[in-house]
Scaffold this motif. Structure first.
Motif, PDB file in Angstrom:
ATOM      1  N   GLU A  55      27.158  94.433  68.945  1.00 17.40           N
ATOM      2  CA  GLU A  55      25.886  94.162  68.271  1.00 17.40           C
ATOM      3  C   GLU A  55      25.294  92.825  68.712  1.00 17.40           C
ATOM      4  O   GLU A  55      24.074  92.678  68.803  1.00 17.40           O
ATOM      5  CB  GLU A  55      26.065  94.204  66.745  1.00 17.40           C
ATOM      6  CG  GLU A  55      24.763  94.152  65.983  1.00 17.40           C
ATOM      7  CD  GLU A  55      23.786  95.272  66.312  1.00 17.40           C
ATOM      8  OE1 GLU A  55      22.567  95.034  66.232  1.00 17.40           O
ATOM      9  OE2 GLU A  55      24.222  96.387  66.669  1.00 17.40           O
ATOM     10  N   SER A  56      26.117  91.854  69.017  1.00 15.95           N
ATOM     11  CA  SER A  56      25.611  90.548  69.457  1.00 15.95           C
ATOM     12  C   SER A  56      24.790  90.666  70.739  1.00 15.95           C
ATOM     13  O   SER A  56      23.827  89.924  70.930  1.00 15.95           O
ATOM     14  CB  SER A  56      26.762  89.562  69.656  1.00 15.95           C
ATOM     15  OG  SER A  56      27.693  90.080  70.589  1.00 15.95           O
ATOM     16  N   SER A  57      25.134  91.611  71.622  1.00 15.12           N
ATOM     17  CA  SER A  57      24.336  91.771  72.843  1.00 15.12           C
ATOM     18  C   SER A  57      22.972  92.365  72.521  1.00 15.12           C
ATOM     19  O   SER A  57      21.978  92.044  73.180  1.00 15.12           O
ATOM     20  CB  SER A  57      25.081  92.617  73.877  1.00 15.12           C
ATOM     21  OG  SER A  57      25.321  93.915  73.402  1.00 15.12           O
ATOM     22  N   ARG A  58      22.887  93.196  71.505  1.00 15.23           N
ATOM     23  CA  ARG A  58      21.587  93.732  71.086  1.00 15.23           C
ATOM     24  C   ARG A  58      20.712  92.619  70.494  1.00 15.23           C
ATOM     25  O   ARG A  58      19.510  92.565  70.737  1.00 15.23           O
ATOM     26  CB  ARG A  58      21.765  94.850  70.064  1.00 15.23           C
ATOM     27  CG  ARG A  58      22.378  96.113  70.651  1.00 15.23           C
ATOM     28  CD  ARG A  58      22.482  97.214  69.592  1.00 15.23           C
ATOM     29  NE  ARG A  58      23.074  98.416  70.147  1.00 15.23           N
ATOM     30  CZ  ARG A  58      24.314  98.815  69.905  1.00 15.23           C
ATOM     31  NH1 ARG A  58      25.103  98.127  69.095  1.00 15.23           N
ATOM     32  NH2 ARG A  58      24.761  99.927  70.448  1.00 15.23           N
ATOM     33  N   VAL A  59      21.328  91.736  69.715  1.00 15.84           N
ATOM     34  CA  VAL A  59      20.592  90.613  69.123  1.00 15.84           C
ATOM     35  C   VAL A  59      20.067  89.709  70.233  1.00 15.84           C
ATOM     36  O   VAL A  59      18.889  89.311  70.220  1.00 15.84           O
ATOM     37  CB  VAL A  59      21.489  89.832  68.132  1.00 15.84           C
ATOM     38  CG1 VAL A  59      20.825  88.541  67.689  1.00 15.84           C
ATOM     39  CG2 VAL A  59      21.841  90.706  66.933  1.00 15.84           C
ATOM     40  N   LEU A  60      20.899  89.383  71.190  1.00 15.84           N
ATOM     41  CA  LEU A  60      20.470  88.532  72.295  1.00 15.84           C
ATOM     42  C   LEU A  60      19.380  89.224  73.119  1.00 15.84           C
ATOM     43  O   LEU A  60      18.427  88.580  73.568  1.00 15.84           O
ATOM     44  CB  LEU A  60      21.660  88.149  73.180  1.00 15.84           C
ATOM     45  CG  LEU A  60      21.371  87.166  74.311  1.00 15.84           C
ATOM     46  CD1 LEU A  60      20.661  85.913  73.818  1.00 15.84           C
ATOM     47  CD2 LEU A  60      22.670  86.803  75.019  1.00 15.84           C
ATOM     48  N   ALA A  61      19.471  90.536  73.296  1.00 18.10           N
ATOM     49  CA  ALA A  61      18.439  91.282  74.024  1.00 18.10           C
ATOM     50  C   ALA A  61      17.091  91.158  73.318  1.00 18.10           C
ATOM     51  O   ALA A  61      16.054  90.983  73.974  1.00 18.10           O
ATOM     52  CB  ALA A  61      18.843  92.748  74.148  1.00 18.10           C
ATOM     53  N   CYS A  71      23.223  84.107  85.009  1.00 16.64           N
ATOM     54  CA  CYS A  71      24.543  84.648  85.313  1.00 16.64           C
ATOM     55  C   CYS A  71      25.176  85.021  83.978  1.00 16.64           C
ATOM     56  O   CYS A  71      25.375  84.158  83.124  1.00 16.64           O
ATOM     57  CB  CYS A  71      25.393  83.609  86.037  1.00 16.64           C
ATOM     58  SG  CYS A  71      27.066  84.173  86.419  1.00 16.64           S
ATOM     59  N   GLU A  72      25.448  86.311  83.790  1.00 20.42           N
ATOM     60  CA  GLU A  72      26.101  86.754  82.557  1.00 20.42           C
ATOM     61  C   GLU A  72      27.604  86.744  82.784  1.00 20.42           C
ATOM     62  O   GLU A  72      28.119  87.444  83.650  1.00 20.42           O
ATOM     63  CB  GLU A  72      25.632  88.150  82.144  1.00 20.42           C
ATOM     64  CG  GLU A  72      26.225  88.552  80.807  1.00 20.42           C
ATOM     65  CD  GLU A  72      25.763  89.896  80.279  1.00 20.42           C
ATOM     66  OE1 GLU A  72      26.160  90.218  79.146  1.00 20.42           O
ATOM     67  OE2 GLU A  72      25.036  90.620  80.977  1.00 20.42           O
ATOM     68  N   LEU A  73      28.302  85.940  82.017  1.00 19.20           N
ATOM     69  CA  LEU A  73      29.757  85.805  82.129  1.00 19.20           C
ATOM     70  C   LEU A  73      30.429  86.818  81.216  1.00 19.20           C
ATOM     71  O   LEU A  73      30.075  86.935  80.044  1.00 19.20           O
ATOM     72  CB  LEU A  73      30.190  84.389  81.754  1.00 19.20           C
ATOM     73  CG  LEU A  73      29.530  83.264  82.530  1.00 19.20           C
ATOM     74  CD1 LEU A  73      29.928  81.913  81.953  1.00 19.20           C
ATOM     75  CD2 LEU A  73      29.875  83.348  84.004  1.00 19.20           C
ATOM     76  N   GLY A  74      31.409  87.543  81.749  1.00 19.38           N
ATOM     77  CA  GLY A  74      32.094  88.549  80.943  1.00 19.38           C
ATOM     78  C   GLY A  74      31.125  89.604  80.457  1.00 19.38           C
ATOM     79  O   GLY A  74      31.058  89.916  79.279  1.00 19.38           O
ATOM     80  N   ALA A  75      30.372  90.187  81.369  1.00 15.48           N
ATOM     81  CA  ALA A  75      29.256  91.061  81.021  1.00 15.48           C
ATOM     82  C   ALA A  75      29.663  92.351  80.318  1.00 15.48           C
ATOM     83  O   ALA A  75      28.874  92.918  79.571  1.00 15.48           O
ATOM     84  CB  ALA A  75      28.444  91.395  82.277  1.00 15.48           C
ATOM     85  N   GLY A  76      30.872  92.842  80.548  1.00 17.32           N
ATOM     86  CA  GLY A  76      31.282  94.090  79.902  1.00 17.32           C
ATOM     87  C   GLY A  76      30.381  95.236  80.322  1.00 17.32           C
ATOM     88  O   GLY A  76      30.308  95.577  81.492  1.00 17.32           O
TER      89      GLY A  76
END
Length: 187
Positions: A85-91, A109-114
């Protein structure tokens, strides 16, 4: 090499470099639907469409969980194989910056992009993005192994039309100077 009153510490030699990657292995692509499902994420500005993102299904063979490689602590790590969910918030935050014109022409540069959701959104909004992950080994099935980079590369390919060539996948281990150099010289 470090020295102190207690003596000299010699760090262990770096691990051997992994074999060069040339995209997702064909044997993994041929069975992709067994291991991953794709969803559409509504994280782009209105009218832009949706990003298609793959996430892992439960990795099972005949209803038995697939044994995964373990870390030195004895744990399997599949955290990068799902959308958080944190990636959706950042998006959504990136959307607000894009609306102000703050992203165009920038690099990230996205670190640990998954799964790469955040980096893919940044690339869709005009940034040049390098998505990194350590490429941890995992087993898709008892007879098929891969790495976390397979999913990340697949998600870039799924969204190629939206990204316009602004997203690139690289392996990055924190302690690997060669990986650091490769990431710094990309794009």
């Amino acid at each position: 090499r470090l020295s102190s009153r207690a003596g000299t510490f010699n760090p262990p030699p770096p691990p051997p470099p992994p074999p060069e990657r040339d995209g997702i292995p064909e044997k993994v692509l041929a069975r992709w639907g067994e291991f991953f499902w794709e969803c559409e994420e509504d994280v782009l500005p209105p009218g832009w469409g949706k990003l298609r993102i793959g996430q892992r299904k439960r990795l099972v063979d005949a209803l038995t969980p697939v044994k995964q490689p373990r870390s030195a602590l004895g744990k399997a790590d599949l955290t990068g194989m799902r959308i958080w969910e944190s990636s959706r918030v950042l998006a959504r935050y990136l959307q607000s910056l894009h609306a102000k014109g703050a992203l165009q022409g920038r690099s990230a540069c996205e670190l640990g992009a998954g799964t790469g959701l955040t980096g893919l959104v940044a690339a869709a909004m005009g940034m040049d993005v390098v998505l990194t992950d350590p490429g941890k080994p995992l087993n898709y099935a008892a007879d098929l192994a891969g790495t976390t980079l397979d999913l990340l590369e697949r998600n870039v390919v799924l969204n190629r039309d939206v990204l316009g060539g602004r997203a690139e996948v690289r392996r990055l281990l924190w302690a690997d100077a060669g990986d650091h150099a490769a990431v710094l010289t990309s794009q």
